[in-house]
Write an enzyme that holds these catalytic residues in place. Structure first.
Site, PDB file in Angstrom:
ATOM      1  N   GLU A 105       0.771  -1.256  -0.114  1.00 47.53           N
ATOM      2  CA  GLU A 105       0.140  -0.059  -0.082  1.00 47.53           C
ATOM      3  C   GLU A 105       0.916   1.208  -0.060  1.00 47.53           C
ATOM      4  OE1 GLU A 105      -4.125  -0.991   1.905  1.00 47.53           O
ATOM      5  OE2 GLU A 105      -2.447  -1.487   3.325  1.00 47.53           O
ATOM      6  N   GLU A 125      -4.242  -9.521   3.811  1.00 49.22           N
ATOM      7  CA  GLU A 125      -4.742  -9.189   5.084  1.00 49.22           C
ATOM      8  C   GLU A 125      -6.221 -10.103   5.150  1.00 49.22           C
ATOM      9  OE1 GLU A 125      -2.859  -5.392   3.905  1.00 49.22           O
ATOM     10  OE2 GLU A 125      -3.847  -6.933   2.985  1.00 49.22           O
TER      11      GLU A 125
END
Length: 695
Positions: A105, A125
């Site tokens: 990210e 995740e």
């Protein structure tokens, strides 16, 4: 500092430095933001390269801070990404080795990205019951396209950087052997004067007929996700990258991330993640304890268990010798191993070369002298102390000094086994679970004389064998089987009182167990439990059991291996078919006991099965047989088919509330077979104090 700052030819090189994987902890975020601002304020700097020290660009969140206030403290990961993205000088992410989660990210927030081949790129995740929470669901589709990004986010599976070359994720993937930092600096200089600076947030996701694609994907993911909410939430947030402006998509992503953080399923997955890592940490055995070399292994017994254990060593590249007493048994064992490997190869899960290599690492012998030079020997013979004594006296006589003598016993006293040798410090329990070449759990039983380096070596070996090693103290049944005895006792009492095997199993499986207690018995072999009950009847008379399991075994119904157990089986078919004969036997036994059978709800079945595990687990904790509640949870998640999304029996009890668990136990103690329910003092104390097992 958790970020290093250097200048290379007017290019600032910021290196994340938080071993082992440059996790995005508070100190790292703070240092990285400061370094970016320093480069921004230095008029001589024309561009910035952001990379990672050691063996990773960044693995994402710092697990040492997970669930702590630092995880959300400022500067947040959002703030770090905004600082990189808002820089007026180009920021180039130089990626190598590992770039996952928050690390990816952050890279997506940079203006440019370059990489070495072989880097693992992922947003994993979902494996913790979450979704990417710092823009990953909005930025990744903008550089990879909707479909590829969705597949990566929903699966969490890493993709090698070279497979993503040519996408807008990377501006360049360098050739193998390239020195990353100099190449990244050269790239940064080449784009230093280009304006405007490219931002992923300003790109759009172009996917014609996206509504139809997303509808189809929702249906597929919902069916595959089962009880886990995160995969479908991933679909919805990725969908926002197409249907919402960027800032709205980010806001929606954050809402769904925070929602998932509070779900029991995500808490259970995170609990399991940390529990697995904690299990290998032994307070009195430091991480730097020297270990013994394990270059050669031996296994005593070429049956199903012994053969499976031998395969574990071969799979890890360790040569292993199987010892048997008769040539016929040895030949049968070796043939079964070969067949197992060849079947795996036929399924495409093993190359012919790997298959041949692993088979070649396993040899057989009838002579104890042939295994004398092995570094570890695992005994996998019949579960009888007299048989174990014969084996361990012979091992003591022939094995080289320093060899580890391990027993695969599932219930017997490891200290008694160690006493059969003149080297009890070298003896340890290694309880593999069947099938040993498949099941992840290795219950490591530490005897009172087991040397610390033997324990450290066995824990390290468990990782090499790709097992989850959990340490247990010595008691009858250790952690797993001591608890499951209470579970099976309750299953038997449920039959006496009004249930039938199929109903009990159905309730357990609807709760999430891989299989119910009676199907489990048929798979393991009902004769094994019968033998143990007969031993315990001598050693511990007075223990209350239902007699139905003994009646079953007296009929020779030992399970799948005899074609009949609690269920009926057909040749070549592992399907469990309810048996009218067994149902009639259960009804007749209730009548013989003078019991008026009643309707038993599935909810009661589940409570009695699960809370029997919890109560015995509490006793095991209090006695120090298990070091921590999470170790018990790992045993049940990896060895007994307890549902992962419920986090293990002790974690599940915490979620229900220990006062509620205690109240149920006290209720069942007033009912039929109530003598089997004595609330563990630790459970009583924790409930009274408002505490939990896993805290």
């Amino acid at each position: 500092m958790s970020a290093d700052y250097q200048v290379h030819d007017n290019v600032a090189v910021i290196t994340l430095n938080n071993p082992p994987v440059n996790g995005m902890g508070l100190a790292t975020r703070t240092a990285a933001v400061a370094a970016l601002r320093r480069a921004q304020d230095d008029g001589a700097i024309v561009a910035i390269v952001l990379t990672g020290a050691g063996k990773a660009f960044s693995g994402g969140a710092d697990i040492k801070e997970f669930n702590s206030p630092n995880a959300l403290a400022e500067p947040s990961l959002f703030a770090l990404i905004a600082t990189a993205e808002g820089s007026t000088k180009p920021v180039v992410a130089a990626i190598h080795s590992v770039c996952m989660g928050g690390g990816l990210e952050l890279a997506l927030g940079c203006h440019y990205r370059v990489a070495l081949p072989g880097a693992q790129i992922a947003l994993p995740e979902v494996k913790l019951g979450l979704l990417p929470g710092a823009g990953g669901t909005q930025r990744l589709p903008r550089v990879l396209g909707l479909e590829m990004a969705l597949n990566m986010i929903v699966s969490g599976t890493p993709v090698l950087s070279e497979k993503l070359a040519g996408t807008m994720l990377f501006n360049e993937v360098f050739s193998a052997g390239t020195d990353l930092v100099p190449a990244a600096v050269a790239f940064a200089k080449s784009v230093a004067a280009l304006r405007p600076l490219p931002k992923v947030r300003e790109m759009t996701v172009d996917y014609p007929e996206h509504a139809a694609f997303l509808a189809s994907t929702r249906a597929t993911v919902k069916a595959a996700a089962g009880p886990f909410p995160a995969p479908l939430e991933c679909v919805e947030t990725v969908a926002a990258s197409v249907t919402m402006p960027f800032d709205e998509g980010i806001k929606f992503e954050r809402q769904r991330f925070m929602h998932l953080m509070q779900t029991t399923e995500s808490k259970a997955l995170r609990h399991a993640f940390f529990a697995e890592r904690l299990a290998s940490k032994i307070p009195d055995v430091p991480a730097d304890t020297p270990t013994r070399a394990i270059d050669k292994a031996a296994v005593i017994g070429a049956g199903t268990m012994g053969g499976g254990i031998a395969m574990n060593f071969a799979n890890a590249g360790i040569p292993v010798i199987l010892l048997e007493t008769k040539q016929e048994a040895l030949d049968k064992g070796l043939a079964t191993i070969r067949k197992n490997y060849e079947n795996t190869m036929k399924k495409g899960k093993l190359t012919p070369e790997k298959c041949a290599q692993r088979i070649g690492l396993i040899s057989g012998t009838l002579d104890y002298a042939a295994i004398a030079s092995a570094d570890i020997v695992v005994e996998a013979v019949f579960e009888d102390l007299a048989v174990k004594e014969t084996v361990f006296r012979q091992l003591d006589a022939v094995m080289k000094p320093g060899a580890i003598l391990a027993s695969n016993t599932s219930t017997l006293d490891v200290d008694k086994i160690a006493a059969f040798t003149g080297r009890p410090q070298d003896v340890i329990g290694t309880h593999f679970f069947s099938p040993a070449n498949v099941m992840k759990l290795l219950e490591i039983v530490r005897g009172k004389a087991t040397a610390k380096d033997v324990l450290a070596t066995t824990l390290a070996l468990s990782k090499k064998l790709k097992k989850t090693g959990v340490v247990s103290g010595v008691c009858d049944g250790f952690i797993g089987n001591r608890m499951v005895e209470q579970y099976v006792r309750q299953a038997g009492f449920l039959l006496d009182e009004g249930a039938l095997p199929a109903q009990v199993d159905r309730a357990a499986e609807q709760f999430g167990f891989a299989m119910g207690p009676f199907r489990m018995g048929d798979l393991a072999g009902n004769d094994i439990g019968w033998y143990i009950r007969k031993r315990r009847a001598i050693e511990s008379p007075g223990m209350l059991y239902s007699k139905t399991a003994d009646l079953l075994c007296e009929q020779g119904r030992f399970g799948q291996k005899t074609g009949a157990g609690w269920y009926d089986y057909k040749a070549g078919d592992r399907t469990a078919y309810p048996s009218p004969l067994v149902d009639d036997m259960v009804l007749a036994h209730s009548a013989a006991l003078g019991v008026t059978r009643r309707v038993i709800s599935d909810a009661e079945i589940v409570e009695r099965l699960v809370y029997s595990l919890v109560n015995e687990g509490a006793q095991i904790l209090a006695e120090g047989i298990a070091m921590r509640a999470s170790d018990i949870d790992m045993v049940y998640l990896t060895g007994y088919g307890f549902p992962l999304y419920r986090g293990g029996p002790m974690f599940y009890a915490d979620t229900v509330g220990l006062p509620n668990v205690l109240a149920a136990i006290e209720h069942y103690a007033r009912g039929a077979n109530g003598a089997a329910w004595v609330a563990a003092p630790l459970l009583v104390q924790l409930a009274a104090d408002g505490k939990q097992f896993n805290r």
